[in-house]
Design a protein around this motif. Structure first.
Motif, mmCIF file in Angstrom:
data_model
loop_
_atom_site.group_PDB
_atom_site.id
_atom_site.type_symbol
_atom_site.label_atom_id
_atom_site.label_comp_id
_atom_site.label_asym_id
_atom_site.label_seq_id
_atom_site.Cartn_x
_atom_site.Cartn_y
_atom_site.Cartn_z
ATOM 1 N N THR A 13 0.828 -1.209 0.000
ATOM 2 C CA THR A 13 0.000 0.000 0.000
ATOM 3 C C THR A 13 0.869 1.267 0.000
ATOM 4 N N LEU A 14 1.972 1.209 0.721
ATOM 5 C CA LEU A 14 2.872 2.356 0.744
ATOM 6 C C LEU A 14 3.563 2.546 -0.598
ATOM 7 N N MET A 15 3.889 1.442 -1.270
ATOM 8 C CA MET A 15 4.482 1.550 -2.608
ATOM 9 C C MET A 15 3.497 2.180 -3.585
ATOM 10 N N ALA A 16 2.219 1.855 -3.449
ATOM 11 C CA ALA A 16 1.214 2.449 -4.331
ATOM 12 C C ALA A 16 1.146 3.956 -4.104
ATOM 13 N N ARG A 17 1.158 4.375 -2.856
ATOM 14 C CA ARG A 17 1.168 5.812 -2.559
ATOM 15 C C ARG A 17 2.441 6.471 -3.070
ATOM 16 N N ARG A 18 3.557 5.788 -2.904
ATOM 17 C CA ARG A 18 4.842 6.316 -3.370
ATOM 18 C C ARG A 18 4.822 6.553 -4.872
ATOM 19 N N ARG A 19 4.356 5.568 -5.615
ATOM 20 C CA ARG A 19 4.341 5.686 -7.079
ATOM 21 C C ARG A 19 3.457 6.848 -7.534
ATOM 22 N N ALA A 20 2.377 7.079 -6.804
ATOM 23 C CA ALA A 20 1.466 8.161 -7.174
ATOM 24 C C ALA A 20 2.046 9.534 -6.842
ATOM 25 N N ALA A 21 2.870 9.611 -5.816
ATOM 26 C CA ALA A 21 3.328 10.912 -5.326
ATOM 27 C C ALA A 21 4.751 11.284 -5.709
ATOM 28 N N LEU A 22 5.592 10.297 -6.002
ATOM 29 C CA LEU A 22 7.013 10.564 -6.215
ATOM 30 C C LEU A 22 7.417 10.261 -7.650
ATOM 31 N N PRO A 23 8.439 10.939 -8.165
ATOM 32 C CA PRO A 23 8.853 10.719 -9.552
ATOM 33 C C PRO A 23 9.529 9.373 -9.744
ATOM 34 N N ALA A 24 9.395 8.835 -10.937
ATOM 35 C CA ALA A 24 9.969 7.522 -11.256
ATOM 36 C C ALA A 24 11.486 7.537 -11.158
ATOM 37 N N GLY A 25 12.094 8.696 -11.389
ATOM 38 C CA GLY A 25 13.544 8.790 -11.346
ATOM 39 C C GLY A 25 14.134 8.641 -9.959
ATOM 40 N N LEU A 26 13.312 8.744 -8.919
ATOM 41 C CA LEU A 26 13.784 8.536 -7.552
ATOM 42 C C LEU A 26 13.802 7.033 -7.287
ATOM 43 N N GLY A 27 14.967 6.436 -7.438
ATOM 44 C CA GLY A 27 15.066 4.981 -7.357
ATOM 45 C C GLY A 27 14.795 4.440 -5.964
ATOM 46 N N GLN A 28 14.445 3.181 -5.917
ATOM 47 C CA GLN A 28 14.277 2.468 -4.644
ATOM 48 C C GLN A 28 14.645 1.016 -4.900
ATOM 49 N N THR A 29 15.679 0.551 -4.222
ATOM 50 C CA THR A 29 16.210 -0.785 -4.496
ATOM 51 C C THR A 29 15.203 -1.870 -4.164
ATOM 52 N N TYR A 30 14.547 -1.739 -3.024
ATOM 53 C CA TYR A 30 13.605 -2.773 -2.586
ATOM 54 C C TYR A 30 12.265 -2.141 -2.201
ATOM 55 N N GLU A 31 11.196 -2.866 -2.434
ATOM 56 C CA GLU A 31 9.857 -2.368 -2.105
ATOM 57 C C GLU A 31 9.537 -2.659 -0.640
ATOM 58 N N VAL A 32 10.327 -2.014 0.225
ATOM 59 C CA VAL A 32 10.231 -2.223 1.665
ATOM 60 C C VAL A 32 10.212 -0.857 2.347
ATOM 61 N N PHE A 33 9.360 -0.708 3.359
ATOM 62 C CA PHE A 33 9.285 0.517 4.144
ATOM 63 C C PHE A 33 9.636 0.215 5.598
ATOM 64 N N ALA A 34 10.579 0.969 6.135
ATOM 65 C CA ALA A 34 11.040 0.744 7.500
ATOM 66 C C ALA A 34 10.037 1.263 8.520
ATOM 67 N N GLU A 35 9.885 0.531 9.599
ATOM 68 C CA GLU A 35 9.080 0.958 10.741
ATOM 69 C C GLU A 35 9.982 1.380 11.898
ATOM 70 N N ARG A 36 11.039 0.596 12.131
ATOM 71 C CA ARG A 36 12.004 0.925 13.178
ATOM 72 C C ARG A 36 13.321 0.217 12.865
ATOM 73 N N ALA A 37 14.380 0.650 13.552
ATOM 74 C CA ALA A 37 15.700 0.058 13.326
ATOM 75 C C ALA A 37 16.526 0.164 14.599
ATOM 76 N N GLU A 38 17.460 -0.745 14.749
ATOM 77 C CA GLU A 38 18.331 -0.773 15.922
ATOM 78 C C GLU A 38 19.657 -1.402 15.520
ATOM 79 N N ASN A 39 20.741 -0.671 15.708
ATOM 80 C CA ASN A 39 22.097 -1.124 15.397
ATOM 81 C C ASN A 39 22.205 -1.631 13.952
ATOM 82 N N ALA A 40 22.197 -2.946 13.723
ATOM 83 C CA ALA A 40 22.343 -3.469 12.355
ATOM 84 C C ALA A 40 21.099 -4.225 11.903
ATOM 85 N N GLU A 41 19.945 -3.874 12.471
ATOM 86 C CA GLU A 41 18.700 -4.549 12.105
ATOM 87 C C GLU A 41 17.613 -3.522 11.802
ATOM 88 N N ILE A 42 16.738 -3.894 10.858
ATOM 89 C CA ILE A 42 15.596 -3.063 10.468
ATOM 90 C C ILE A 42 14.335 -3.927 10.524
#
Length: 435
Positions: free
Chosen positions: A15-44
């Protein structure tokens, strides 16, 4: 179209990728279709609660890990005092203290000065500005495979067309590219130096060259290491012709290569150094550090920026320096690198496609070739390995002129158990990618 704030919708990567595609330009790359919620040291953890081991480190920005408590504490404390004045209007001590500490760590037995900007590309552009002001020359020599930013001058300096330069020209003039040493692809130090001399013969006389800029380890270009003898030969050449030698340490700096700056391992000092990425633990900050006599050449008002040297970022960078000292992270960087290289070499014994394991400190990469044939860079396999790794909870990045290099920029603070878990996933991903 505005979203209804009262509309409740489950947050998923899709759902976030769908919003992203609608709002952001295609030239703004994104390696993976993943959205972070939280992170700690070396984990996401993503918005769906899935855990990932982070071998990307925000592209070399998180040497001290996600949300290091001492960095978070320092930024919170600074936020309670002031968060912006614009240093050129009303100054503040953390900026000056950070400059003093970075000057003390930079190589070279000469007086130095430093100042701050916001991004790596800004630091590179300002280093070129200083070199031009100091020499009253215009031309700059960079290297094939090098990456120096996404501004027009940064792209002109960058020696890699796709995806950075395609469709964006024309670029600023007086930029020339020489070959970078790369024995795996048949380029010796002598070949690289000869290509610089060829520029003097074919394109521009040495007396019009303001600067030569190189990365001690090429980042986007494939993690190829500049041999010390190459840096020493460039130093001698620059001294002979009055050229400014710039070390672009945006990706290598802040301990990634086992020394605070990779150019410390050259045996000679550059005239100017650029830093960014991990120097502030994830907060936007970059630096130019160099010979005082050069740094003083631009006229008052010629250097600066509205957000440059943000108080929050300076506080974070000072905390990063403290963390490196208190936790002995330079030693840790070398130890992490040795563990990674040992694990990757073990993988190479069972995967002929891995034809090189290389790097300095914890800046490590493998290069893949179809059937082990050096004439067949395995770009498709590299892409599949990264995709398979993500499925198994490991974030990897590829790079290289031939798109066949997998680079590891895991936080230096990652536990050995986490490193081993990530290496095991890489092995599984390689097996799955090969079918």
């Amino acid at each position: 179209m505005h979203r209804d704030p009262n509309l409740t919708e489950a947050k998923t990567n899709a759902t976030l990728m769908a919003r992203r595609r609608a709002a952001l330009p295609a030239g703004l790359g994104q390696t993976y279709e993943v959205f972070a919620e939280r992170a700690e040291n070396a984990e996401i953890w993503d918005v769906e609660g899935r855990r990932y081991i982070d071998f990307a480190g925000g592209i070399a920005v998180l040497n001290t890990g996600h949300r290091h408590p001492k960095i978070v504490e320092a930024v919170k404390a600074q936020l309670d005092q002031y968060h912006h004045t614009c240093f050129q209007v009303v100054a503040y001590e953390p900026y000056v203290e950070l400059a003093e500490r970075l000057i003390a760590k930079a190589p070279g037995h000469f007086a130095k000065k430093a100042y701050f900007l916001s991004t790596g590309a800004e630091a590179v552009e300002n280093a070129v500005k200083i070199a031009r002001a100091a020499t009253q020359r215009q031309a700059v020599i960079a290297f094939g495979g090098g990456f120096h930013g996404r501004t027009l001058l940064g792209m002109a300096l960058t020696g890699k067309v796709a995806p950075y330069k395609a469709g964006f020209g024309p670029f600023p003039a007086e930029i020339y590219h020489a070959e970078f040493p790369n024995p795996l692809h048949g380029v010796s130090v002598a070949d690289a130096m000869r290509s610089v001399e060829h520029i003097f013969k074919y394109d521009v006389e040495a007396e019009r060259v303001a600067a030569i800029i190189l990365e001690p380890v090429q980042g986007e270009g494939g993690f190829y290491v500049a041999p010390p003898e190459f840096a020493q030969a460039l130093r001698a050449l620059c001294d002979e012709h009055g050229i400014v030698l710039i070390a672009d340490e945006v990706q290598t700096g802040a301990g990634r290569t086992g020394t605070w700056l990779a150019c410390e391992q050259w045996g000679v000092a550059p005239d100017l150094i650029t830093m960014a990425k991990s120097m502030a633990g994830g907060f936007p900050l970059s630096a130019v550090i160099g010979k005082a006599e050069l740094m003083d050449k631009p006229l008052p008002g010629g250097l600066g920026g509205t957000y440059a040297g943000s108080p929050l970022a300076c506080a974070a960078a000072l905390a990063v320096l403290d963390v490196f000292e208190e936790e002995q992270l330079l030693d840790r960087s070398n130890a992490v690198g040795e563990r990674l290289k040992a694990g990757l070499r073990a993988l190479a014994q069972h995967n002929v496609e891995i034809q090189d394991v290389r790097g300095l400190g914890s800046m490590i990469a493998i290069e893949l070739f179809e059937g082990g044939d050096h004439d067949k860079p395995a770009a498709d396999l590299t892409k599949r390995v990264c995709a398979e790794a993500l499925k198994r909870g490991l974030v990897l990045l590829s790079c290289g002129v031939y798109a066949n290099v997998i680079r590891i920029l895991v936080p230096i603070t990652a536990s050995y158990a986490l490193l081993d878990e990530g290496l095991a996933i890489m092995g599984e991903a390689l097996k799955a990618a090969k079918g």
